[in-house]
Design a protein around this motif. Structure first.
Motif: not given
Length: 609
Positions: A49-50, A53-54, A56-57, A62-63, A377
């Motif tokens: 997940m970490l 998210k990185d 996608c950022g 967003d995921i 997700t």
């Protein structure tokens, strides 16, 4: 946009690649982070997940905007490493004591009866070695030694408890060898014959590190000489030492039940750990293809093998019968063993075998991971393809690479290899042993307690701080500084990292540390590379391979790729670090391959439609 993410869960790191596959294949983002938990378990979700998210950022999505997330179809593989000592020598009754302080005094070899300094007034013509406890000031010690020498006392050496060897010797009218920093000086048996030896600066002792030298001094029989070999070995490379024979002179040697490995493949074969790493690997090759490995019950190696099974069983909620050992790598090494009865924490290097075991479970855990990730997700999660196949697809994006191609994915716990021929057929193999095993060998052979320091020694070059304004690297080049270096680094061997220098708390020379580091890498990586290429190449002919692409964290090492390239140059193979998509270096191959696989399947369906 139609965004697809590929996630590769590795032993040490988790990597992500995101691409827009709406109009062709356009990679947009990637990320890397530390793997949470053991590879192939639901604990991996937090790390996934970490990094997701990185990634996608980086492209401001967003995921939940993802069309699908692809993970690899792989049976979880974990590696465990352990040292199995072949023999342990126990020296009882303080029979022989070896010591190597930083600041010995004097030069030469002295032999005599062990007495306290206060007893010098009663000494006649006999040759003696004086004990100087910490309550006696160095000036008083030097004065009393000088007075005794002037009376004709034959003082051949001294043993001091404090760090006073040099300053005592500098005050003597006759220079004698002095070994200091002997913490447990009260354990030294009085009235026994002892020997003190101090070598010239830059040299090592010659007599006390030689079993025949010990035999000459202490009038040992051939049987007793054989028994003191561990003592002589423990003193090799020291600048100073003290050896004392105790009243009983009892030396016992016993063999730890290191145990046997039992290989089950096309036939069953047993091999004892005491045979050594080379024989173990020969036995393994005789039974391939391997089905499972067990260890002899009630022994060190048996406990290690079963411990690995139990850990994986608990993590994956599977019965132990469903978990098998997929591969093992055995390497000969040395393991420091404490000398019982020593007076200053002496250690002797004993022969040992380092083992890396690789465990395979069923595919069920990957389905659990996919389900859990889907719940986290709210995005469709696909188990896309076999890990090695995905790595090949990613490896082929390296500029200049072509089929037939071999990828060598060198991670922390295992070395994964795959071959793709011109017909796109893929053959893969997984071998135990990689970066973590190299660090363990370095830690053991250098006698370092800190595993993170062993990791630094593995990853970065060495240097010797010659002054507060310059250092000399291991390759001989010199670097000067305008500002002075910390005084704590002066005359120390250091690991040179990007923004700091880490001193190595050992007396080993820079050449010895470098040799240990390179040998550890060679014994693990070169061994695994050669056996992998032999297994996956057509007709077991390594020369039939044209291109080898090195992937994974260990491919980023400052010397491993060059070592492998030099070895493979004998076979006419083009070998080097991968550069995934021309921009990622040797990282992100599997994650990239997962996205490519998903895109190829989608395009295939559209063509069929």
């Amino acid at each position: 946009m139609k965004l697809v993410a590929g996630i590769d869960i590795g032993n040490s790191t988790t990597e992500v690649a995101i691409a827009n596959i709406e109009n062709g294949l356009n990679f947009l983002s990637s990320s890397i982070g530390k793997t949470s938990g053991i590879k192939g378990t639901v604990e991996n979700i937090a790390g996934m997940m970490l990094v997701l998210k990185d990634a996608c950022g980086k492209i401001n999505v967003d995921i939940s905007d993802l069309e699908a997330i692809c993970i690899n179809e792989a049976t979880p593989v974990i590696g465990d490493v352990a040292m199995e000592t072949i023999t342990e020598t126990v020296i009882t009754e303080s029979t022989m004591i070896g010591h190597n302080p930083d600041t010995p005094g004097g030069i030469g070899l002295g032999i005599g009866k062990i007495i306290y300094l206060e007893e010098l007034v009663n000494v006649g013509s006999e040759e003696v070695i004086c004990i100087i406890p910490k309550h006696i000031h160095f000036e008083r010690a030097a004065k009393e030694l000088n007075l005794a020498m002037e009376r004709g006392a034959k003082i051949n050496g001294a043993i001091a408890q404090m760090d006073d060897g040099v300053i005592i010797c500098n005050r003597l009218i006759k220079k004698i060898p002095i070994v200091d920093e002997v913490a447990f000086i009260d354990k030294i048996p009085m009235g026994m014959i002892g020997a003190v030896e101090v070598a010239n600066p830059g040299e090592t002792i010659k007599t006390l590190s030689n079993p025949y030298g010990l035999a000459t001094i202490f009038n040992l029989s051939s049987k007793e000489t054989k028994q003191v070999i561990p003592v002589a070995r423990a003193l090799i490379g020291n600048r100073s030492a003290v050896v004392i024979r105790t009243p009983k002179g009892d030396v016992k040697e016993r063999t730890i039940p290191a145990g046997k490995l039992i290989f089950m493949g096309k036939r069953i074969k047993e091999i004892g750990i005491e045979e050594g790493g080379e024989k173990i690997m020969e036995a393994l090759s005789e039974v391939c293809p391997l089905k499972d490995i067990t260890g002899e019950a009630g022994t060190n190696v048996g406990g290690m093998i079963e411990r690995v099974r139990q850990v994986m069983g608990e993590l994956t909620k599977q019965h132990l019968n469903e978990i098998g050992i997929g591969d093992i790598l055995a390497v000969d090494t040395f393991l420091p063993q404490k000398v019982q009865g020593g007076v200053a924490g002496e250690f002797a290097l004993e022969n040992a075998v380092a083992l890396a075991a690789m465990v395979k479970t069923s595919k069920l855990p990957m389905e659990h991971i996919a389900q859990k990730l889907r719940e986290e997700t709210k995005v469709k999660v696909l188990i896309e393809g076999v890990e090695a196949n995905m790595a090949v697809l990613g490896g082929l994006t390296t500029p200049g690479a072509d089929k037939p191609l071999v990828i060598l994915d060198m991670g922390g716990g295992s070395t994964d290899s795959a071959y793709i021929g011109k017909s796109n057929s893929i053959k893969s193999v997984h071998h135990a042993g990689a970066g973590e095993m190299v660090s363990m060998l370095i830690k053991s052979e250098l006698g370092i307690d800190d595993f993170s320091l062993a990791e630094d020694i593995k990853k970065y070059p060495l240097a010797k701080v010659e002054s507060l304004f310059n250092l000399r690297y291991e390759d001989g080049s010199v670097c000067f500084f305008q500002k002075s270096l910390p005084s704590s680094l002066f005359a120390r061997v250091v690991v040179v990292k990007e923004n700091e220098m880490v001193p190595i708390p050992t007396k080993h020379t820079i050449d010895k540390i470098r040799m240990v580091r390179r040998e550890a890498k060679r014994r693990v990586f070169i061994t695994n590379v050669l056996r992998a290429l032999k297994e996956i190449s057509p007709n077991n002919n390594i020369r039939s391979i044209d291109f080898v692409v090195l992937l994974g964290g260990s491919a980023m090492d400052f010397e491993i790729p060059e070592m492998i390239s030099d070895e493979l140059s004998h076979y006419g193979i083009v070998c080097g670090r991968g550069n995934i998509r021309g921009e990622e270096g040797p990282r992100n191959a599997v994650a990239t391959g997962l996205v490519i696989s998903c895109y190829n399947k989608l395009r295939s369906r559209e063509n069929e439609g």
